[in-house]
Design an enzyme around this catalytic site. Structure first.
Site, PDB file in Angstrom:
ATOM      1  N   HIS A  59       0.841  -1.187   0.000  1.00  0.00           N
ATOM      2  CA  HIS A  59       0.000   0.000   0.000  1.00  0.00           C
ATOM      3  C   HIS A  59       0.882   1.245   0.000  1.00  0.00           C
ATOM      4  O   HIS A  59       2.090   1.153   0.182  1.00  0.00           O
ATOM      5  CB  HIS A  59      -0.914   0.021   1.230  1.00  0.00           C
ATOM      6  N   LYS A  63      -0.151   4.654   4.722  1.00  0.00           N
ATOM      7  CA  LYS A  63      -0.977   3.662   5.426  1.00  0.00           C
ATOM      8  C   LYS A  63      -0.344   3.361   6.778  1.00  0.00           C
ATOM      9  O   LYS A  63       0.856   3.155   6.888  1.00  0.00           O
ATOM     10  CB  LYS A  63      -1.123   2.391   4.599  1.00  0.00           C
TER      11      LYS A  63
END
Length: 171
Positions: A59, A63
């Site tokens: 990600h 994140k």
């Protein structure tokens, strides 16, 4: 629609209670592609019980949690298919001299960087062969599209707690 993870036991209980009076579609990921992937992972884990399972996810750099809710959703699909509890069989970090991989465990590796929306691979590794199942989210609109599909699907349903597999009509 509930498209997030990390609820406490009390919050899960409140969601179940609300579902007695309302249609609730709850999923750790509203993507239709991830929903299908989880179903495929379950089928593969059931069909290949002696293959090792590793989940690799990437990600964006901002994140804050790892592994992602989607990675855990995929791990849960594999664990349920094998009839084992994920919490007791998840391996979330490997560093240094870790010893051999324990049979039946499900490994997680998390990568963060750039602006990646979401990328997940589930690797089933057996003797002399590997199966790699994956999903790449290229735009966050896929989550909204899944949520809209869930709302449309739920319009004529009786109150209850449903998931995206129900929406897509898959096991």
């Amino acid at each position: 629609m509930i498209g997030t993870t990390g609820f406490s036991a009390d919050e899960e209980s409140a969601i179940r209670a609300a579902a007695r009076h309302a249609v609730i579609v709850k999923s750790g990921n509203m993507s239709m592609g991830v929903t299908l992937l989880a179903s495929l992972v379950a089928r593969a884990a059931r069909a290949l019980p002696h293959f090792d399972i590793e989940i690799v996810e990437m990600h964006h750099r901002l994140k804050v949690d790892a592994p992602s809710g989607t990675a855990l959703l995929l791990g849960q699909a594999a664990a349920e298919a094998r009839g084992i509890p994920l919490l007791e069989n998840a391996v979330r970090a490997r560093d240094g001299h870790t010893g051999e991989r324990q049979p039946g465990t499900i490994g997680f590796a998390s990568v963060r960087g750039g602006t990646v929306v979401g990328e997940h691979q589930v690797i089933l590794a057996g003797p002399y062969e590997r199966i790699v199942l994956g999903h790449v989210a290229e735009d966050r609109a896929i989550f909204a599209n899944g949520a809209i599909a869930a709302v449309r699907w739920g319009q004529d349903k009786k109150p209850g707690l449903y998931n995206m597999r129900d929406v897509l009509g898959i096991e």
